[in-house]
Design a protein around this motif. Structure first.
Motif, mmCIF file in Angstrom:
data_model
loop_
_atom_site.group_PDB
_atom_site.id
_atom_site.type_symbol
_atom_site.label_atom_id
_atom_site.label_comp_id
_atom_site.label_asym_id
_atom_site.label_seq_id
_atom_site.Cartn_x
_atom_site.Cartn_y
_atom_site.Cartn_z
ATOM 1 N N ARG A 85 0.741 -1.375 -0.017
ATOM 2 C CA ARG A 85 0.013 -0.132 -0.354
ATOM 3 C C ARG A 85 0.979 1.368 -0.022
ATOM 4 O O ARG A 85 0.489 2.410 -0.954
ATOM 5 N N ASN A 86 1.730 1.539 0.600
ATOM 6 C CA ASN A 86 2.200 2.316 1.199
ATOM 7 C C ASN A 86 3.386 2.723 -0.436
ATOM 8 O O ASN A 86 3.832 3.591 -0.509
ATOM 9 N N ILE A 87 4.100 1.626 -0.705
ATOM 10 C CA ILE A 87 5.677 1.711 -1.810
ATOM 11 C C ILE A 87 4.002 1.882 -3.269
ATOM 12 O O ILE A 87 4.429 2.852 -3.713
ATOM 13 N N PHE A 88 2.915 1.297 -3.030
ATOM 14 C CA PHE A 88 2.054 2.217 -4.116
ATOM 15 C C PHE A 88 1.694 3.431 -4.118
ATOM 16 O O PHE A 88 2.194 4.598 -5.424
ATOM 17 N N GLY A 89 1.786 4.166 -2.762
ATOM 18 C CA GLY A 89 1.175 5.439 -2.838
ATOM 19 C C GLY A 89 2.385 5.974 -2.661
ATOM 20 O O GLY A 89 2.413 6.897 -3.680
ATOM 21 N N TYR A 90 3.467 5.752 -2.537
ATOM 22 C CA TYR A 90 4.781 6.818 -2.781
ATOM 23 C C TYR A 90 5.016 6.433 -4.363
ATOM 24 O O TYR A 90 5.203 8.073 -4.693
ATOM 25 N N THR A 91 4.611 5.423 -5.291
ATOM 26 C CA THR A 91 5.819 5.617 -6.343
ATOM 27 C C THR A 91 4.617 6.661 -7.033
ATOM 28 O O THR A 91 5.524 7.518 -8.318
ATOM 29 N N LEU A 92 3.250 6.230 -7.088
ATOM 30 C CA LEU A 92 1.998 7.154 -7.722
ATOM 31 C C LEU A 92 1.927 8.630 -7.332
ATOM 32 O O LEU A 92 2.270 8.825 -8.555
ATOM 33 N N PHE A 93 2.987 9.099 -6.071
ATOM 34 C CA PHE A 93 3.019 10.276 -6.231
ATOM 35 C C PHE A 93 3.812 10.987 -7.326
ATOM 36 O O PHE A 93 4.370 12.102 -7.742
ATOM 37 N N ALA A 94 5.280 9.964 -6.879
ATOM 38 C CA ALA A 94 6.285 10.811 -8.167
ATOM 39 C C ALA A 94 6.136 10.296 -9.669
ATOM 40 O O ALA A 94 6.123 11.392 -10.302
ATOM 41 N N VAL A 95 5.280 9.719 -10.378
ATOM 42 C CA VAL A 95 4.554 9.003 -11.422
ATOM 43 C C VAL A 95 4.082 10.458 -11.125
ATOM 44 O O VAL A 95 4.300 10.916 -12.873
ATOM 45 N N SER A 96 3.315 10.852 -10.950
ATOM 46 C CA SER A 96 2.010 11.672 -11.519
ATOM 47 C C SER A 96 2.463 13.366 -11.439
ATOM 48 O O SER A 96 2.152 13.985 -11.971
ATOM 49 N N THR A 97 3.437 13.682 -9.807
ATOM 50 C CA THR A 97 4.297 14.353 -9.885
ATOM 51 C C THR A 97 5.348 14.986 -11.548
ATOM 52 O O THR A 97 5.091 16.034 -12.159
ATOM 53 N N LEU A 98 5.498 13.648 -12.331
ATOM 54 C CA LEU A 98 6.719 13.964 -13.168
ATOM 55 C C LEU A 98 5.489 13.672 -14.061
ATOM 56 O O LEU A 98 6.259 14.867 -15.101
ATOM 57 N N GLY A 99 4.443 13.422 -13.683
ATOM 58 C CA GLY A 99 3.053 13.887 -15.518
ATOM 59 C C GLY A 99 3.452 14.975 -15.376
ATOM 60 O O GLY A 99 3.103 15.460 -16.756
ATOM 61 N N CYS A 100 3.124 15.862 -14.218
ATOM 62 C CA CYS A 100 2.847 17.338 -14.396
ATOM 63 C C CYS A 100 3.447 17.948 -15.060
ATOM 64 O O CYS A 100 3.595 19.065 -16.223
ATOM 65 N N ILE A 101 5.083 17.581 -15.472
ATOM 66 C CA ILE A 101 6.180 18.061 -15.262
ATOM 67 C C ILE A 101 6.418 17.770 -17.173
ATOM 68 O O ILE A 101 6.698 18.962 -18.685
ATOM 69 N N ILE A 102 5.603 16.565 -17.838
ATOM 70 C CA ILE A 102 6.329 16.250 -18.843
ATOM 71 C C ILE A 102 4.359 16.787 -19.872
ATOM 72 O O ILE A 102 4.483 17.785 -20.932
ATOM 73 N N LEU A 103 3.595 17.175 -19.820
ATOM 74 C CA LEU A 103 2.054 17.498 -19.732
ATOM 75 C C LEU A 103 2.830 18.971 -20.375
ATOM 76 O O LEU A 103 2.242 19.504 -21.030
ATOM 77 N N ASP A 104 3.472 20.058 -18.807
ATOM 78 C CA ASP A 104 3.015 21.197 -19.477
ATOM 79 C C ASP A 104 4.570 21.472 -20.223
ATOM 80 O O ASP A 104 4.732 22.186 -21.381
ATOM 81 N N LEU A 105 5.392 20.543 -20.589
ATOM 82 C CA LEU A 105 6.607 20.586 -21.137
ATOM 83 C C LEU A 105 5.846 20.215 -22.626
ATOM 84 O O LEU A 105 5.973 20.665 -24.282
ATOM 85 N N ALA A 106 4.685 19.338 -22.782
ATOM 86 C CA ALA A 106 4.328 18.586 -24.036
ATOM 87 C C ALA A 106 3.195 19.970 -24.677
ATOM 88 O O ALA A 106 3.066 20.007 -25.656
ATOM 89 N N THR A 107 3.029 20.461 -23.877
ATOM 90 C CA THR A 107 2.077 22.071 -24.327
ATOM 91 C C THR A 107 2.895 23.202 -24.067
ATOM 92 O O THR A 107 1.756 24.018 -24.738
ATOM 93 N N SER A 108 3.689 22.876 -23.802
ATOM 94 C CA SER A 108 4.606 24.228 -23.724
ATOM 95 C C SER A 108 4.052 25.544 -22.562
ATOM 96 O O SER A 108 4.040 26.710 -23.393
ATOM 97 N N GLY A 109 3.752 25.003 -22.285
ATOM 98 C CA GLY A 109 2.403 25.876 -21.316
ATOM 99 C C GLY A 109 1.972 26.597 -21.752
ATOM 100 O O GLY A 109 0.963 27.878 -20.760
ATOM 101 N N LYS A 110 0.955 26.053 -22.241
ATOM 102 C CA LYS A 110 -0.133 26.919 -22.999
ATOM 103 C C LYS A 110 -1.464 26.893 -21.836
ATOM 104 O O LYS A 110 -1.649 24.958 -21.790
ATOM 105 N N GLY A 111 -2.609 27.429 -21.595
ATOM 106 C CA GLY A 111 -3.408 26.718 -21.215
ATOM 107 C C GLY A 111 -4.634 25.935 -21.777
ATOM 108 O O GLY A 111 -3.878 26.008 -23.772
ATOM 109 N N GLY A 112 -5.401 25.918 -21.520
ATOM 110 C CA GLY A 112 -7.039 25.849 -22.686
ATOM 111 C C GLY A 112 -7.306 24.331 -21.932
ATOM 112 O O GLY A 112 -6.763 23.578 -20.963
ATOM 113 N N VAL A 113 -8.860 23.942 -22.352
ATOM 114 C CA VAL A 113 -9.276 22.619 -21.445
ATOM 115 C C VAL A 113 -8.391 21.355 -21.563
ATOM 116 O O VAL A 113 -8.349 20.896 -20.244
#
Length: 415
Positions: A85-113
């Motif tokens: 349970r705890n290893i899954f939780g911390y791993t999901l935190f790490a992967v999701s935070t990394l996902g925020c970076i990837i999403l921002d880079l992929a969209t070049s920081g642009k807004g929109g829905v």
């Protein structure tokens, strides 16, 4: 393996106490680092998504995932492997935070829905991770030393103080550069990702092997706990002789009736806090001489005083142990609602900063008092259940507070 004898077990269990305290602090930081990062870079998201109320919407997205998942885990806590349970939780935190970076880079920081929906989905993943980690860790620490619980929740608050401090530093560092706000936010998320991966390694490889942790988990196993089996195996301990059966423990319903006031206390603490923090501080404090720095200063003040408040229970004369005393102090906090309203409407920045500091100080102090008192008087499996129920009511209070936070903007043209 049998439970360590009183003569041999007591000295053995104290070995590694200080380092275990520090690891609990780091794990507490990791349990909320990602989410606090999202809150602290709210100024960036308000620039990218100015019409979508990011601080309020993202918090409202986060909480149903956290509360729904925690409800399920609290119901089945006796059968859930705490290690997985705890290893899954911390791993999901790490992967999701990394996902925020990837999403921002992929969209070049642009807004929109589209990008906003993507961020909302990642924030939902944060909620799932939160339910796994906070419930799992609090349940686990409930049958260990109260100091470990205090250190864990001090680490939770430290994540807020650290993110606020880093945000102010990155804002200054990138203030004059092109896209400085975005660069600071990305650097911020990268640091959070690294801390989350560190927590995965600490919990998986180091924490279970500390002598004091092995002692308390072995003791819980002899009392009928099945949730610690995998962690004991990871530490090289097998075949613990159980002297109690899990069926002998009080039911979750019985535990609730015995400690209902503690659960209500925690619910009320976070209903009040989240009805003000962070949405009110971003959107309802008006325009002041500090400009765009004002909300960041308020968030930082809350986080720093919240951290200090989680250490004040270590002072005996300040620690609240009386159930009536806790209830009285928690109900008295609701005077903050009119205080914030009139301060935002009539008072200067200094009064608001002081008020936010008091909100954080009382939040931290009362949280630790409730969390360390509630599990007392039970055996390991029951303490684990109480810990999970505490987190469930904490998240329930947060969700209710987030919903009530919207009342501040009804009728002021912000929709």
């Amino acid at each position: 393996m049998n439970t360590p004898s009183e003569e041999n077990g007591i000295p053995a269990r104290m070995e590694g106490k200080r380092i275990a305290n520090f690891v609990c602090w780091l794990l507490g930081m990791g349990s909320l680092m990602s989410w606090n990062s999202m809150l602290t870079i709210g100024d960036y998201y308000y620039k990218v998504f100015p019409d979508y109320h990011p601080s309020r919407v993202l918090t409202l997205v986060y909480q149903p995932f956290a509360l729904g998942c925690m409800s399920f885990l609290a119901y089945y806590e006796a059968r859930v492997d705490t290690r997985k349970r705890n290893i899954f939780g911390y791993t999901l935190f790490a992967v999701s935070t990394l996902g925020c970076i990837i999403l921002d880079l992929a969209t070049s920081g642009k807004g929109g829905v589209g990008p906003y929906v993507g961020i909302c989905l990642l924030v939902g993943a944060f909620g799932v991770a939160d339910a796994h980690v906070q419930g799992g860790m609090v349940g686990d620490l409930s049958f260990m030393l109260p100091e470990f619980m205090q250190s864990f929740f001090a680490g939770v608050a430290a994540s807020g103080a650290l993110t606020s401090g880093l945000r102010l530093i990155t804002k200054v560092a990138f203030d004059k550069s092109p896209n400085g706000l975005r660069k600071g936010a990305i650097l911020f998320l990268a640091i959070s990702t690294a801390i989350e991966f560190l927590c995965v390694l600490l919990y998986a490889l180091y924490f279970p092997k500390l002598p004091i942790v092995k002692y308390f988990r072995a003791k819980a196993a002899t009392e009928g706990s099945k949730t610690v089996t995998a962690d004991l195996a990871a530490a090289g301990i097998h075949n613990v002789d159980a002297t109690a059966k899990i069926e002998d423990r009080l039911s979750t319903k019985q535990l609730f009736y015995k400690k209902w006031d503690f659960f209500l206390d925690l619910f009320l603490i976070y209903v009040l806090t989240l009805s003000i923090f962070p949405g009110f501080l971003y959107e309802n404090t008006g325009k002041h001489s500090l400009g765009e720095w004002y909300a960041l200063v308020l968030i930082a003040m809350y986080n720093v005083l919240d951290l200090i408040g989680r250490y004040t229970p270590l002072i005996d004369v300040l620690r609240l142990e009386s159930r009536k005393g806790l209830a009285t102090a928690i109900l008295a906090r609701f005077v903050f609602v009119p205080a914030f309203y009139f301060t935002a409407k009539y008072a200067s920045e200094g009064w608001m900063i002081m008020l936010v500091g008091l909100l954080g100080l009382t939040n931290g102090h009362l949280t630790v008092c409730v969390m360390t008192e509630a599990p007392k008087g039970f055996k390991g499996p029951e303490q684990n259940a109480v810990g999970n129920l505490l987190v469930l009511f904490l998240l329930g209070g947060i969700f209710s507070g987030v919903c009530l936070d919207w009342l501040w903007i009804i009728g002021n043209g912000s929709f």
